[in-house]
Design a protein around this motif. Structure first.
Motif, PDB file in Angstrom:
ATOM      1  N   ASP A  46       0.679  -1.333  -0.076  1.00  0.00           N
ATOM      2  CA  ASP A  46       0.068   0.034   0.002  1.00  0.00           C
ATOM      3  C   ASP A  46       0.970   1.422   0.032  1.00  0.00           C
ATOM      4  N   LEU A  47       1.987   1.151   0.825  1.00  0.00           N
ATOM      5  CA  LEU A  47       2.838   2.390   0.809  1.00  0.00           C
ATOM      6  C   LEU A  47       3.702   2.481  -0.504  1.00  0.00           C
ATOM      7  N   LEU A  48       3.969   1.411  -0.921  1.00  0.00           N
ATOM      8  CA  LEU A  48       4.645   1.498  -2.428  1.00  0.00           C
ATOM      9  C   LEU A  48       3.832   1.964  -3.399  1.00  0.00           C
ATOM     10  N   HIS A  49       2.485   1.829  -3.380  1.00  0.00           N
ATOM     11  CA  HIS A  49       1.502   2.183  -4.153  1.00  0.00           C
ATOM     12  C   HIS A  49       1.312   3.728  -4.140  1.00  0.00           C
ATOM     13  N   VAL A  50       1.147   4.136  -2.989  1.00  0.00           N
ATOM     14  CA  VAL A  50       1.049   5.744  -2.671  1.00  0.00           C
ATOM     15  C   VAL A  50       2.516   6.382  -3.242  1.00  0.00           C
ATOM     16  N   LEU A  51       3.677   5.781  -3.191  1.00  0.00           N
ATOM     17  CA  LEU A  51       4.926   6.420  -3.480  1.00  0.00           C
ATOM     18  C   LEU A  51       5.188   6.118  -4.913  1.00  0.00           C
ATOM     19  N   ARG A  52       4.218   5.605  -5.641  1.00  0.00           N
ATOM     20  CA  ARG A  52       4.798   5.092  -7.104  1.00  0.00           C
ATOM     21  C   ARG A  52       5.315   6.337  -7.973  1.00  0.00           C
ATOM     22  N   HIS A  53       4.713   7.557  -7.785  1.00  0.00           N
ATOM     23  CA  HIS A  53       4.930   8.657  -8.581  1.00  0.00           C
ATOM     24  C   HIS A  53       6.375   9.337  -8.223  1.00  0.00           C
ATOM     25  N   ASP A  54       6.491   9.127  -6.717  1.00  0.00           N
ATOM     26  CA  ASP A  54       7.929   9.877  -6.690  1.00  0.00           C
ATOM     27  C   ASP A  54       9.066   8.840  -6.612  1.00  0.00           C
ATOM     28  N   GLU A  55       9.630   8.717  -7.802  1.00  0.00           N
ATOM     29  CA  GLU A  55      10.662   7.694  -8.305  1.00  0.00           C
ATOM     30  C   GLU A  55      11.916   7.726  -6.983  1.00  0.00           C
ATOM     31  N   LYS A  56      12.402   8.828  -6.682  1.00  0.00           N
ATOM     32  CA  LYS A  56      13.264   8.733  -5.807  1.00  0.00           C
ATOM     33  C   LYS A  56      13.061   8.142  -4.367  1.00  0.00           C
ATOM     34  N   LYS A  57      11.774   8.652  -4.031  1.00  0.00           N
ATOM     35  CA  LYS A  57      11.474   7.802  -2.703  1.00  0.00           C
ATOM     36  C   LYS A  57      11.080   6.386  -2.642  1.00  0.00           C
ATOM     37  N   LEU A  58      10.488   6.006  -3.870  1.00  0.00           N
ATOM     38  CA  LEU A  58      10.184   4.730  -4.034  1.00  0.00           C
ATOM     39  C   LEU A  58      11.498   3.835  -4.011  1.00  0.00           C
ATOM     40  N   ALA A  59      12.310   4.566  -4.927  1.00  0.00           N
ATOM     41  CA  ALA A  59      13.438   3.772  -4.926  1.00  0.00           C
ATOM     42  C   ALA A  59      14.485   3.638  -3.619  1.00  0.00           C
ATOM     43  N   ARG A  60      14.310   4.575  -2.802  1.00  0.00           N
ATOM     44  CA  ARG A  60      14.821   4.608  -1.448  1.00  0.00           C
ATOM     45  C   ARG A  60      14.004   3.556  -0.651  1.00  0.00           C
ATOM     46  N   VAL A  61      12.844   3.408  -0.551  1.00  0.00           N
ATOM     47  CA  VAL A  61      12.004   2.433  -0.070  1.00  0.00           C
ATOM     48  C   VAL A  61      12.523   1.153  -0.383  1.00  0.00           C
ATOM     49  N   GLU A  62      12.591   0.974  -1.788  1.00  0.00           N
ATOM     50  CA  GLU A  62      12.690  -0.361  -2.223  1.00  0.00           C
ATOM     51  C   GLU A  62      14.330  -0.915  -1.801  1.00  0.00           C
ATOM     52  N   GLU A  63      15.122   0.067  -1.724  1.00  0.00           N
ATOM     53  CA  GLU A  63      16.648  -0.210  -1.181  1.00  0.00           C
ATOM     54  C   GLU A  63      16.421  -0.369   0.307  1.00  0.00           C
ATOM     55  N   LEU A  64      15.980   0.185   0.960  1.00  0.00           N
ATOM     56  CA  LEU A  64      15.816   0.035   2.629  1.00  0.00           C
ATOM     57  C   LEU A  64      14.994  -1.370   2.699  1.00  0.00           C
ATOM     58  N   LEU A  65      14.058  -1.791   2.138  1.00  0.00           N
ATOM     59  CA  LEU A  65      13.437  -3.048   2.043  1.00  0.00           C
ATOM     60  C   LEU A  65      14.393  -4.202   1.742  1.00  0.00           C
ATOM     61  N   TYR A  66      14.877  -4.028   0.830  1.00  0.00           N
ATOM     62  CA  TYR A  66      15.904  -4.896   0.451  1.00  0.00           C
ATOM     63  C   TYR A  66      17.184  -5.231   1.311  1.00  0.00           C
ATOM     64  N   MET A  67      17.503  -4.167   1.874  1.00  0.00           N
ATOM     65  CA  MET A  67      18.712  -4.515   3.001  1.00  0.00           C
ATOM     66  C   MET A  67      18.089  -4.928   4.229  1.00  0.00           C
ATOM     67  N   ASN A  68      16.893  -4.617   4.477  1.00  0.00           N
ATOM     68  CA  ASN A  68      16.047  -5.361   5.567  1.00  0.00           C
ATOM     69  C   ASN A  68      16.051  -6.840   5.332  1.00  0.00           C
ATOM     70  N   GLU A  69      15.858  -7.160   4.312  1.00  0.00           N
ATOM     71  CA  GLU A  69      15.863  -8.708   3.862  1.00  0.00           C
ATOM     72  C   GLU A  69      17.438  -9.042   4.032  1.00  0.00           C
ATOM     73  N   VAL A  70      18.220  -8.696   3.554  1.00  0.00           N
ATOM     74  CA  VAL A  70      19.661  -9.022   3.861  1.00  0.00           C
ATOM     75  C   VAL A  70      20.011  -9.200   5.147  1.00  0.00           C
ATOM     76  N   LEU A  71      19.830  -8.025   6.038  1.00  0.00           N
ATOM     77  CA  LEU A  71      20.076  -8.148   7.363  1.00  0.00           C
ATOM     78  C   LEU A  71      19.420  -9.367   7.809  1.00  0.00           C
ATOM     79  N   ASP A  72      18.106  -9.519   7.658  1.00  0.00           N
ATOM     80  CA  ASP A  72      17.522 -10.607   8.485  1.00  0.00           C
ATOM     81  C   ASP A  72      18.166 -12.083   8.059  1.00  0.00           C
ATOM     82  N   ARG A  73      18.684 -12.019   6.825  1.00  0.00           N
ATOM     83  CA  ARG A  73      19.116 -13.374   6.470  1.00  0.00           C
ATOM     84  C   ARG A  73      20.682 -13.423   7.211  1.00  0.00           C
ATOM     85  N   VAL A  74      21.399 -12.478   7.160  1.00  0.00           N
ATOM     86  CA  VAL A  74      22.530 -12.294   8.150  1.00  0.00           C
ATOM     87  C   VAL A  74      22.280 -12.917   9.483  1.00  0.00           C
TER      88      VAL A  74
END
Length: 86
Positions: A46-74
């Motif tokens: 839902d948050l990604l949908h709201v941010l879909r028009h702001d490419e910079k914020k969307l990219a940052r959120v996706e980067e943070l989500l990815y890093m969260n997954e990496v940290l969880d695996r570690v």
């Protein structure tokens, strides 16, 4: 946050209050918009949908989500290593 963007270590109190008010207003508006499109409770999609028009914020959120997954695996790998040593 102010110091990270080049302000002094001790910014003026009125500046801190203004930035805090702006951040709270932005978060409130964003979460409210996500809640309007949500079926039950606000989810990440839902948050990604709201941010879909702001490419910079969307990219940052996706980067943070990815890093969260990496940290969880570690963390899981570290925890299983610790358990196997015990």
């Amino acid at each position: 946050m102010l110091f990270g963007f080049g302000d002094s270590n001790n910014p003026r109190q009125d500046t801190v209050e203004l930035v805090e008010e702006l951040v709270i207003e932005y978060l409130t508006d964003t979460i409210t918009a996500a809640a309007r499109i949500s079926q039950t409770r606000v989810r990440t999609d839902d948050l990604l949908h709201v941010l879909r028009h702001d490419e910079k914020k969307l990219a940052r959120v996706e980067e943070l989500l990815y890093m969260n997954e990496v940290l969880d695996r570690v963390r899981k790998a570290f925890d299983s290593d610790e358990e196997s040593k015990a």
